[in-house]
Design an enzyme around this catalytic site. Sequence first.
Site, PDB file in Angstrom:
ATOM      1  CB  SER A 254      -0.890   0.006   1.238  1.00  0.00           C
ATOM      2  OG  SER A 254      -0.099   0.320   2.371  1.00  0.00           O
ATOM      3  CE  LYS A 255      -2.233   6.468  -2.620  1.00  0.00           C
ATOM      4  NZ  LYS A 255      -3.636   6.097  -2.442  1.00  0.00           N
ATOM      5  NE  ARG A 256       0.438   0.602   6.025  1.00  0.00           N
ATOM      6  CZ  ARG A 256       1.165  -0.486   6.208  1.00  0.00           C
ATOM      7  NH1 ARG A 256       2.313  -0.410   6.853  1.00  0.00           N
ATOM      8  NH2 ARG A 256       0.760  -1.654   5.768  1.00  0.00           N
ATOM      9  N   GLY A 258       5.567   3.169   0.148  1.00  0.00           N
ATOM     10  CA  GLY A 258       6.253   4.017  -0.831  1.00  0.00           C
ATOM     11  C   GLY A 258       5.412   4.121  -2.086  1.00  0.00           C
TER      12      GLY A 258
END
Length: 483
Positions: A254-256, A258
Amino acid sequence: MSEEIRVRFAPSPTGPFHIGGARSALFNYLLARKTGGKMILRIEDTDLERSSRESEENIKAALKWLGMDWDEGVDVGGPNGPYRQTERLDIYRKYTEQLLAEGKAYYCYCTDEELEAERQALSAKGQMPRYMGHCHNLTPEQVAEYKAQGRKPTVRFRVPADQQIVVHDLVRGDVVFDSNGIGDFVIVKSDGIPTYNYAVVIDDHLMKINHVIRAEEHLSNTPRQCLVYDALGFEKPTFGHISLILGKDHTKMSKRHGATSVDQYRQLGYLPAGINNFLALLGWAPNSEQEIFSMEELVKAFSMDHVAKNPAVFDIDKLNFINQHYVRQLDGEAFFEFAKPHMLAAGFMDGSETPEKLAWLKRVVWTSHEHVCYGAQIPDYVKMYFTEEVAPEDAEAAALLQGETVPKVLRTFVEELDKIELDGANVKALFKTVQKLTGLKGKDVFMPVRVALTGNQHGPEMTEIIPLFGKEKCKARIAKIIG
Ligand code: GLU
Protein backbone atom coordinates in the site's frame (compact mmCIF):
# COMPACT_ATOMS: atom_id res chain seq x y z
CA MET A 1 -2.87 -27.26 -33.86
CA SER A 2 -3.84 -26.22 -30.37
CA GLU A 3 -6.14 -23.32 -29.79
CA GLU A 4 -4.66 -19.84 -29.94
CA ILE A 5 -4.24 -18.33 -26.47
CA ARG A 6 -6.35 -15.23 -26.01
CA VAL A 7 -5.79 -13.20 -22.88
CA ARG A 8 -6.93 -9.82 -21.75
CA PHE A 9 -5.99 -7.07 -19.42
CA ALA A 10 -9.15 -5.44 -18.13
CA PRO A 11 -8.40 -2.49 -15.90
CA SER A 12 -10.96 -0.31 -14.20
CA PRO A 13 -9.90 3.26 -14.94
CA THR A 14 -10.59 4.54 -11.47
CA GLY A 15 -7.34 6.08 -10.34
CA PRO A 16 -3.59 5.85 -10.58
CA PHE A 17 -2.34 2.79 -12.42
CA HIS A 18 -1.10 0.52 -9.67
CA ILE A 19 2.09 -1.42 -10.03
CA GLY A 20 0.09 -4.61 -9.37
CA GLY A 21 -2.06 -3.84 -12.40
CA ALA A 22 1.06 -3.48 -14.49
CA ARG A 23 2.23 -6.87 -13.24
CA SER A 24 -1.09 -8.47 -14.30
CA ALA A 25 -0.85 -6.79 -17.69
CA LEU A 26 2.72 -8.00 -18.07
CA PHE A 27 1.93 -11.64 -17.28
CA ASN A 28 -0.88 -11.59 -19.82
CA TYR A 29 1.30 -9.87 -22.36
CA LEU A 30 4.13 -12.36 -21.87
CA LEU A 31 1.81 -15.31 -22.17
CA ALA A 32 0.32 -13.92 -25.38
CA ARG A 33 3.67 -13.09 -26.95
CA LYS A 34 5.28 -16.33 -25.83
CA THR A 35 2.56 -18.44 -27.42
CA GLY A 36 1.86 -16.32 -30.46
CA GLY A 37 -1.58 -15.63 -29.00
CA LYS A 38 -3.58 -12.45 -28.70
CA MET A 39 -3.62 -9.74 -26.06
CA ILE A 40 -6.83 -7.75 -25.62
CA LEU A 41 -7.18 -4.50 -23.71
CA ARG A 42 -10.66 -3.94 -22.34
CA ILE A 43 -11.67 -1.00 -20.20
CA GLU A 44 -14.01 -1.89 -17.34
CA ASP A 45 -15.61 1.45 -16.67
CA THR A 46 -18.94 0.45 -15.19
CA ASP A 47 -18.24 2.28 -11.97
CA LEU A 48 -19.48 5.52 -13.44
CA GLU A 49 -18.62 7.66 -10.48
CA ARG A 50 -15.03 6.56 -10.11
CA SER A 51 -14.09 5.91 -13.75
CA SER A 52 -12.50 8.61 -15.84
CA ARG A 53 -11.09 8.99 -19.31
CA GLU A 54 -8.05 10.57 -17.76
CA SER A 55 -7.32 7.42 -15.84
CA GLU A 56 -7.88 5.30 -18.97
CA GLU A 57 -5.41 7.46 -20.90
CA ASN A 58 -2.96 7.16 -18.06
CA ILE A 59 -3.19 3.36 -18.08
CA LYS A 60 -2.72 3.13 -21.85
CA ALA A 61 0.21 5.53 -21.74
CA ALA A 62 1.80 3.51 -18.94
CA LEU A 63 1.37 0.24 -20.82
CA LYS A 64 2.97 1.76 -23.90
CA TRP A 65 5.75 3.27 -21.85
CA LEU A 66 6.45 -0.17 -20.44
CA GLY A 67 6.63 -1.50 -23.98
CA MET A 68 3.40 -3.47 -24.08
CA ASP A 69 1.03 -3.36 -27.00
CA TRP A 70 -2.26 -5.11 -27.62
CA ASP A 71 -3.77 -6.82 -30.61
CA GLU A 72 -7.37 -5.92 -29.94
CA GLY A 73 -8.98 -3.42 -27.67
CA VAL A 74 -9.54 0.24 -27.04
CA ASP A 75 -7.78 2.46 -29.57
CA VAL A 76 -6.71 -0.40 -31.84
CA GLY A 77 -10.19 -1.89 -32.33
CA GLY A 78 -10.84 -5.44 -33.47
CA PRO A 79 -13.68 -7.81 -34.39
CA ASN A 80 -15.02 -8.27 -30.85
CA GLY A 81 -15.57 -4.65 -29.82
CA PRO A 82 -16.52 -2.27 -28.53
CA TYR A 83 -13.84 -2.70 -25.89
CA ARG A 84 -15.14 -0.25 -23.33
CA GLN A 85 -17.86 -1.68 -21.11
CA THR A 86 -20.05 1.44 -21.05
CA GLU A 87 -20.30 1.08 -24.83
CA ARG A 88 -21.60 -2.48 -24.51
CA LEU A 89 -24.76 -1.89 -22.49
CA ASP A 90 -27.05 -3.19 -25.26
CA ILE A 91 -25.10 -6.42 -25.35
CA TYR A 92 -25.50 -7.03 -21.63
CA ARG A 93 -29.19 -6.13 -21.78
CA LYS A 94 -29.85 -8.95 -24.22
CA TYR A 95 -28.37 -11.52 -21.88
CA THR A 96 -30.15 -10.05 -18.88
CA GLU A 97 -33.48 -10.46 -20.63
CA GLN A 98 -32.60 -14.05 -21.36
CA LEU A 99 -31.69 -14.78 -17.73
CA LEU A 100 -34.85 -13.07 -16.49
CA ALA A 101 -37.00 -15.01 -18.95
CA GLU A 102 -35.43 -18.28 -17.84
CA GLY A 103 -35.92 -17.46 -14.17
CA LYS A 104 -32.15 -17.48 -13.60
CA ALA A 105 -32.31 -13.88 -12.54
CA TYR A 106 -35.02 -11.73 -10.98
CA TYR A 107 -35.82 -8.14 -10.16
CA CYS A 108 -35.06 -7.07 -6.66
CA TYR A 109 -36.83 -4.04 -5.20
CA CYS A 110 -35.04 -3.90 -1.87
CA THR A 111 -33.78 -0.47 -0.96
CA ASP A 112 -30.24 0.23 0.21
CA GLU A 113 -31.58 0.82 3.72
CA GLU A 114 -33.37 -2.52 3.78
CA LEU A 115 -30.29 -4.31 2.54
CA GLU A 116 -28.14 -2.60 5.12
CA ALA A 117 -30.54 -3.59 7.89
CA GLU A 118 -30.38 -7.19 6.67
CA ARG A 119 -26.58 -7.15 6.68
CA GLN A 120 -26.48 -5.79 10.18
CA ALA A 121 -28.99 -8.33 11.46
CA LEU A 122 -26.92 -11.19 9.99
CA SER A 123 -23.69 -9.80 11.39
CA ALA A 124 -25.28 -9.45 14.81
CA LYS A 125 -26.15 -13.14 14.69
CA GLY A 126 -22.59 -13.95 13.71
CA GLN A 127 -23.60 -14.99 10.20
CA MET A 128 -22.00 -14.01 6.95
CA PRO A 129 -23.78 -10.94 5.57
CA ARG A 130 -25.43 -11.86 2.30
CA TYR A 131 -28.69 -11.35 0.47
CA MET A 132 -31.26 -13.71 1.91
CA GLY A 133 -33.56 -13.71 -1.10
CA HIS A 134 -36.35 -11.38 -0.07
CA CYS A 135 -37.40 -10.67 -3.65
CA HIS A 136 -36.68 -14.03 -5.23
CA ASN A 137 -40.33 -15.03 -5.45
CA LEU A 138 -42.40 -11.89 -5.46
CA THR A 139 -46.07 -12.13 -6.43
CA PRO A 140 -47.33 -9.88 -9.23
CA GLU A 141 -49.19 -7.88 -6.55
CA GLN A 142 -46.00 -7.27 -4.56
CA VAL A 143 -44.24 -6.18 -7.72
CA ALA A 144 -47.07 -3.81 -8.56
CA GLU A 145 -46.94 -2.39 -5.06
CA TYR A 146 -43.17 -1.79 -5.21
CA LYS A 147 -43.50 -0.19 -8.62
CA ALA A 148 -46.26 2.04 -7.35
CA GLN A 149 -43.88 3.15 -4.61
CA GLY A 150 -41.51 4.22 -7.35
CA ARG A 151 -38.80 1.71 -6.42
CA LYS A 152 -36.23 1.06 -9.12
CA PRO A 153 -35.21 -2.57 -9.23
CA THR A 154 -31.84 -4.16 -9.56
CA VAL A 155 -31.46 -7.53 -11.25
CA ARG A 156 -30.16 -10.34 -9.10
CA PHE A 157 -28.68 -13.62 -10.12
CA ARG A 158 -30.43 -16.63 -8.61
CA VAL A 159 -27.66 -18.65 -7.00
CA PRO A 160 -28.46 -22.37 -6.97
CA ALA A 161 -28.41 -23.97 -3.52
CA ASP A 162 -26.07 -26.73 -2.41
CA GLN A 163 -23.63 -26.56 -5.26
CA GLN A 164 -19.94 -27.04 -5.14
CA ILE A 165 -18.27 -24.59 -7.43
CA VAL A 166 -14.83 -25.68 -8.48
CA VAL A 167 -12.50 -23.10 -9.93
CA HIS A 168 -9.73 -24.77 -11.91
CA ASP A 169 -6.83 -22.46 -11.42
CA LEU A 170 -3.50 -22.69 -13.21
CA VAL A 171 -1.67 -21.29 -10.21
CA ARG A 172 -3.71 -22.61 -7.31
CA GLY A 173 -5.08 -25.91 -8.56
CA ASP A 174 -8.75 -26.65 -7.89
CA VAL A 175 -10.32 -24.19 -5.48
CA VAL A 176 -13.72 -25.24 -4.18
CA PHE A 177 -16.50 -22.88 -3.09
CA ASP A 178 -19.90 -23.63 -1.60
CA SER A 179 -22.78 -21.89 -3.36
CA ASN A 180 -24.65 -21.63 -0.05
CA GLY A 181 -22.10 -19.05 1.06
CA ILE A 182 -23.02 -16.80 -1.85
CA GLY A 183 -26.19 -14.77 -1.68
CA ASP A 184 -28.10 -13.91 -4.84
CA PHE A 185 -25.94 -11.14 -6.21
CA VAL A 186 -26.76 -8.06 -8.22
CA ILE A 187 -25.88 -8.34 -11.89
CA VAL A 188 -27.51 -5.11 -13.06
CA LYS A 189 -27.75 -2.05 -10.86
CA SER A 190 -30.91 0.04 -10.64
CA ASP A 191 -29.49 2.49 -13.18
CA GLY A 192 -29.20 -0.31 -15.72
CA ILE A 193 -25.42 -0.62 -15.47
CA PRO A 194 -24.10 -4.17 -15.10
CA THR A 195 -21.84 -5.13 -12.24
CA TYR A 196 -18.29 -6.31 -12.70
CA ASN A 197 -18.97 -10.00 -11.99
CA TYR A 198 -21.60 -10.07 -14.68
CA ALA A 199 -20.15 -7.93 -17.46
CA VAL A 200 -16.76 -9.60 -17.16
CA VAL A 201 -18.24 -12.99 -18.04
CA ILE A 202 -20.13 -11.79 -21.07
CA ASP A 203 -17.12 -9.84 -22.31
CA ASP A 204 -14.63 -12.60 -21.76
CA HIS A 205 -16.92 -15.00 -23.57
CA LEU A 206 -17.69 -12.74 -26.52
CA MET A 207 -14.06 -11.70 -26.82
CA LYS A 208 -13.14 -15.38 -26.90
CA ILE A 209 -10.82 -15.09 -23.94
CA ASN A 210 -9.61 -18.54 -23.00
CA HIS A 211 -7.11 -17.62 -20.27
CA VAL A 212 -8.05 -15.23 -17.50
CA ILE A 213 -4.87 -14.26 -15.70
CA ARG A 214 -5.45 -11.72 -12.96
CA ALA A 215 -4.69 -10.81 -9.39
CA GLU A 216 -5.51 -13.13 -6.52
CA GLU A 217 -7.94 -10.63 -5.05
CA HIS A 218 -10.36 -11.67 -7.78
CA LEU A 219 -10.32 -15.33 -6.81
CA SER A 220 -13.26 -14.79 -4.46
CA ASN A 221 -15.23 -13.27 -7.35
CA THR A 222 -14.60 -16.24 -9.56
CA PRO A 223 -17.29 -18.61 -8.18
CA ARG A 224 -19.92 -15.97 -8.96
CA GLN A 225 -18.52 -15.64 -12.44
CA CYS A 226 -18.54 -19.42 -12.87
CA LEU A 227 -22.25 -19.45 -11.99
CA VAL A 228 -22.91 -16.83 -14.65
CA TYR A 229 -20.91 -18.83 -17.21
CA ASP A 230 -23.02 -21.88 -16.45
CA ALA A 231 -26.30 -19.98 -16.49
CA LEU A 232 -25.53 -18.52 -19.91
CA GLY A 233 -24.22 -21.81 -21.22
CA PHE A 234 -20.77 -20.39 -21.90
CA GLU A 235 -17.62 -22.44 -21.75
CA LYS A 236 -15.38 -21.31 -18.90
CA PRO A 237 -11.87 -20.06 -19.56
CA THR A 238 -8.81 -21.30 -17.73
CA PHE A 239 -8.20 -19.13 -14.71
CA GLY A 240 -4.86 -18.16 -13.22
CA HIS A 241 -4.85 -16.00 -10.11
CA ILE A 242 -1.45 -14.54 -9.50
CA SER A 243 -0.31 -13.90 -5.99
CA LEU A 244 -0.81 -10.79 -3.95
CA ILE A 245 2.02 -8.32 -3.82
CA LEU A 246 3.16 -7.69 -0.26
CA GLY A 247 5.40 -5.01 1.12
CA LYS A 248 8.70 -5.97 2.70
CA ASP A 249 6.94 -6.28 6.06
CA HIS A 250 4.66 -8.91 4.49
CA THR A 251 1.52 -6.81 4.70
CA LYS A 252 -0.43 -5.97 1.57
CA MET A 253 1.41 -3.46 -0.57
CA SER A 254 0.00 0.00 0.00
CA LYS A 255 0.97 3.64 -0.04
CA ARG A 256 2.67 3.16 3.31
CA HIS A 257 5.32 1.15 1.47
CA GLY A 258 6.25 4.02 -0.83
CA ALA A 259 5.39 4.57 -4.45
CA THR A 260 2.60 2.29 -5.69
CA SER A 261 1.75 3.62 -9.13
CA VAL A 262 3.60 3.14 -12.38
CA ASP A 263 3.57 6.88 -12.87
CA GLN A 264 5.33 7.50 -9.58
CA TYR A 265 8.09 5.11 -10.58
CA ARG A 266 8.37 6.75 -13.98
CA GLN A 267 8.68 10.13 -12.33
CA LEU A 268 11.31 8.86 -9.93
CA GLY A 269 13.36 7.87 -12.94
CA TYR A 270 12.93 4.14 -13.14
CA LEU A 271 13.32 2.70 -16.60
CA PRO A 272 10.65 0.64 -18.33
CA ALA A 273 13.08 -2.22 -18.81
CA GLY A 274 13.90 -2.19 -15.10
CA ILE A 275 10.29 -2.14 -14.02
CA ASN A 276 9.26 -4.91 -16.42
CA ASN A 277 12.16 -7.04 -15.36
CA PHE A 278 11.34 -6.54 -11.69
CA LEU A 279 7.59 -7.05 -12.11
CA ALA A 280 8.12 -10.28 -14.01
CA LEU A 281 9.98 -11.67 -11.02
CA LEU A 282 7.09 -10.78 -8.69
CA GLY A 283 5.42 -14.14 -8.71
CA TRP A 284 7.20 -15.76 -11.61
CA ALA A 285 10.58 -17.41 -11.29
CA PRO A 286 12.76 -18.55 -14.15
CA ASN A 287 14.28 -21.98 -14.30
CA SER A 288 17.66 -20.56 -13.49
CA GLU A 289 19.45 -18.08 -11.28
CA GLN A 290 19.22 -15.42 -13.97
CA GLU A 291 17.83 -12.13 -12.69
CA ILE A 292 18.31 -9.73 -15.57
CA PHE A 293 15.86 -10.23 -18.39
CA SER A 294 15.10 -8.00 -21.33
CA MET A 295 11.52 -8.04 -22.55
CA GLU A 296 12.58 -10.38 -25.33
CA GLU A 297 14.19 -12.75 -22.89
CA LEU A 298 11.12 -12.62 -20.68
CA VAL A 299 8.91 -13.56 -23.59
CA LYS A 300 11.14 -16.53 -24.28
CA ALA A 301 11.47 -17.70 -20.70
CA PHE A 302 8.00 -16.97 -19.33
CA SER A 303 5.68 -19.79 -18.44
CA MET A 304 2.61 -20.01 -16.21
CA ASP A 305 4.08 -23.24 -14.81
CA HIS A 306 6.59 -21.19 -12.92
CA VAL A 307 4.14 -18.74 -11.44
CA ALA A 308 4.13 -19.28 -7.70
CA LYS A 309 1.09 -19.19 -5.48
CA ASN A 310 2.78 -17.78 -2.41
CA PRO A 311 2.69 -14.02 -2.09
CA ALA A 312 5.30 -11.97 -3.89
CA VAL A 313 7.29 -9.51 -1.82
CA PHE A 314 7.99 -6.12 -3.30
CA ASP A 315 11.63 -5.60 -2.46
CA ILE A 316 12.62 -2.07 -3.41
CA ASP A 317 16.32 -2.92 -3.07
CA LYS A 318 15.90 -5.54 -5.73
CA LEU A 319 14.08 -3.09 -7.98
CA ASN A 320 16.92 -0.63 -7.46
CA PHE A 321 19.53 -3.26 -8.22
CA ILE A 322 17.76 -4.29 -11.40
CA ASN A 323 17.09 -0.73 -12.48
CA GLN A 324 20.69 0.22 -11.92
CA HIS A 325 21.69 -2.44 -14.37
CA TYR A 326 19.64 -0.73 -17.06
CA VAL A 327 20.74 2.76 -16.03
CA ARG A 328 24.36 1.70 -16.48
CA GLN A 329 23.57 0.63 -20.01
CA LEU A 330 22.61 4.17 -21.03
CA ASP A 331 25.29 5.95 -23.02
CA GLY A 332 26.30 9.56 -22.41
CA GLU A 333 23.61 11.09 -24.57
CA ALA A 334 20.84 8.85 -23.31
CA PHE A 335 21.92 9.24 -19.72
CA PHE A 336 21.86 13.02 -20.00
CA GLU A 337 18.33 12.92 -21.43
CA PHE A 338 17.36 10.58 -18.61
CA ALA A 339 18.86 12.98 -16.04
CA LYS A 340 17.38 16.19 -17.45
CA PRO A 341 13.92 16.17 -15.82
CA HIS A 342 15.53 15.52 -12.46
CA MET A 343 18.12 18.24 -12.94
CA LEU A 344 15.37 20.65 -13.95
CA ALA A 345 13.26 19.68 -10.96
CA ALA A 346 16.23 20.25 -8.66
CA GLY A 347 16.83 23.68 -10.16
CA PHE A 348 20.27 22.69 -11.46
CA MET A 349 19.08 23.37 -15.00
CA ASP A 350 16.47 25.76 -16.33
CA GLY A 351 16.32 24.76 -19.97
CA SER A 352 18.04 27.85 -21.30
CA GLU A 353 21.64 26.67 -21.02
CA THR A 354 24.28 27.70 -23.53
CA PRO A 355 26.03 24.94 -25.49
CA GLU A 356 29.10 25.38 -23.26
CA LYS A 357 27.04 25.03 -20.13
CA LEU A 358 25.30 22.00 -21.57
CA ALA A 359 28.60 20.35 -22.36
CA TRP A 360 29.71 20.98 -18.78
CA LEU A 361 26.40 19.68 -17.40
CA LYS A 362 26.77 16.52 -19.42
CA ARG A 363 30.14 15.85 -17.87
CA VAL A 364 28.83 16.61 -14.40
CA VAL A 365 25.80 14.38 -14.80
CA TRP A 366 27.93 11.57 -16.15
CA THR A 367 29.88 11.42 -12.87
CA SER A 368 26.77 9.88 -11.31
CA HIS A 369 26.25 7.30 -14.03
CA GLU A 370 27.79 4.35 -12.24
CA HIS A 371 26.38 5.31 -8.87
CA VAL A 372 22.67 5.93 -9.13
CA CYS A 373 19.86 3.38 -9.24
CA TYR A 374 17.18 5.74 -10.54
CA GLY A 375 17.00 9.23 -11.96
CA ALA A 376 15.80 11.14 -8.93
CA GLN A 377 19.07 10.24 -7.20
CA ILE A 378 21.14 12.17 -9.72
CA PRO A 379 20.73 15.72 -8.33
CA ASP A 380 21.79 14.59 -4.89
CA TYR A 381 24.86 12.94 -6.31
CA VAL A 382 25.97 16.00 -8.25
CA LYS A 383 24.80 18.75 -5.91
CA MET A 384 28.35 19.68 -4.91
CA TYR A 385 28.85 21.13 -8.37
CA PHE A 386 25.99 23.55 -7.83
CA THR A 387 26.31 24.74 -4.26
CA GLU A 388 28.52 27.61 -3.27
CA GLU A 389 28.54 26.80 0.41
CA VAL A 390 30.88 24.00 1.41
CA ALA A 391 31.34 22.93 4.97
CA PRO A 392 33.04 19.86 6.39
CA GLU A 393 30.45 17.10 6.64
CA ASP A 394 31.37 16.13 10.21
CA ALA A 395 33.83 16.73 13.03
CA GLU A 396 36.33 14.30 11.58
CA ALA A 397 36.36 16.12 8.27
CA ALA A 398 36.60 19.47 10.07
CA ALA A 399 39.61 18.19 12.02
CA LEU A 400 41.36 17.38 8.77
CA LEU A 401 41.42 21.09 7.99
CA GLN A 402 43.00 21.98 11.32
CA GLY A 403 46.33 20.26 10.72
CA GLU A 404 49.45 22.34 11.01
CA THR A 405 50.54 21.67 7.46
CA VAL A 406 47.15 22.40 5.91
CA PRO A 407 47.70 26.09 5.03
CA LYS A 408 50.94 25.25 3.32
CA VAL A 409 49.34 22.42 1.35
CA LEU A 410 46.40 24.52 0.22
CA ARG A 411 48.53 27.52 -0.70
CA THR A 412 50.92 25.39 -2.75
CA PHE A 413 47.99 23.66 -4.37
CA VAL A 414 46.50 26.96 -5.51
CA GLU A 415 49.83 28.24 -6.82
CA GLU A 416 50.44 25.11 -8.84
CA LEU A 417 46.81 24.98 -9.99
CA ASP A 418 47.31 28.28 -11.76
CA LYS A 419 50.11 26.84 -13.83
CA ILE A 420 48.24 23.93 -15.45
CA GLU A 421 45.55 23.18 -17.98
CA LEU A 422 42.75 21.49 -16.06
CA ASP A 423 42.32 17.88 -17.03
CA GLY A 424 42.43 14.60 -15.14
CA ALA A 425 46.03 13.72 -15.96
CA ASN A 426 47.32 17.16 -15.06
CA VAL A 427 45.42 17.13 -11.78
CA LYS A 428 47.06 13.84 -10.91
CA ALA A 429 50.46 15.32 -11.66
CA LEU A 430 49.53 18.42 -9.70
CA PHE A 431 49.07 16.40 -6.52
CA LYS A 432 52.48 14.80 -7.07
CA THR A 433 54.04 18.24 -7.44
CA VAL A 434 52.39 19.52 -4.26
CA GLN A 435 53.66 16.44 -2.43
CA LYS A 436 57.16 17.09 -3.62
CA LEU A 437 57.10 20.80 -2.83
CA THR A 438 55.68 20.32 0.66
CA GLY A 439 57.57 17.15 1.46
CA LEU A 440 54.30 15.54 2.68
CA LYS A 441 52.75 12.15 2.17
CA GLY A 442 49.95 11.66 -0.36
CA LYS A 443 47.15 11.49 2.21
CA ASP A 444 48.26 14.67 3.96
CA VAL A 445 47.98 16.52 0.70
CA PHE A 446 44.96 14.81 -0.65
CA MET A 447 42.58 14.94 2.29
CA PRO A 448 42.78 18.66 3.09
CA VAL A 449 42.21 19.47 -0.57
CA ARG A 450 39.28 17.10 -0.79
CA VAL A 451 37.59 18.41 2.35
CA ALA A 452 38.29 22.02 1.41
CA LEU A 453 36.69 21.53 -2.00
CA THR A 454 33.85 19.15 -1.24
CA GLY A 455 33.36 18.99 2.53
CA ASN A 456 33.56 15.20 2.31
CA GLN A 457 36.26 12.67 3.00
CA HIS A 458 34.89 10.32 0.38
CA GLY A 459 33.41 10.72 -3.04
CA PRO A 460 34.36 10.76 -6.67
CA GLU A 461 38.01 11.02 -7.65
CA MET A 462 39.59 14.45 -7.31
CA THR A 463 40.80 14.07 -10.88
CA GLU A 464 37.14 14.02 -11.88
CA ILE A 465 35.89 16.74 -9.58
CA ILE A 466 38.56 19.41 -9.97
CA PRO A 467 38.33 19.84 -13.76
CA LEU A 468 34.54 20.13 -13.42
CA PHE A 469 34.78 22.71 -10.66
CA GLY A 470 37.21 24.80 -12.66
CA LYS A 471 40.01 26.92 -11.24
CA GLU A 472 37.88 29.78 -9.97
CA LYS A 473 35.63 27.65 -7.83
CA CYS A 474 38.60 25.71 -6.43
CA LYS A 475 40.41 28.90 -5.55
CA ALA A 476 37.36 30.50 -3.99
CA ARG A 477 36.71 27.50 -1.79
CA ILE A 478 40.29 27.27 -0.64
CA ALA A 479 40.46 31.02 -0.05
CA LYS A 480 37.61 30.66 2.42
CA ILE A 481 39.78 28.40 4.52
CA ILE A 482 43.18 29.97 4.32
CA GLY A 483 41.91 33.51 3.96
N1 GLU B 1 -11.61 -4.54 -13.80
C1 GLU B 1 -11.02 -5.45 -12.90
C2 GLU B 1 -9.95 -4.74 -12.10
O1 GLU B 1 -9.43 -3.74 -12.54
C3 GLU B 1 -10.38 -6.59 -13.67
C4 GLU B 1 -10.72 -7.88 -13.14
C5 GLU B 1 -10.41 -8.99 -14.09
O2 GLU B 1 -9.29 -9.03 -14.63
O3 GLU B 1 -11.28 -9.82 -14.25
O4 GLU B 1 -9.61 -5.17 -11.03
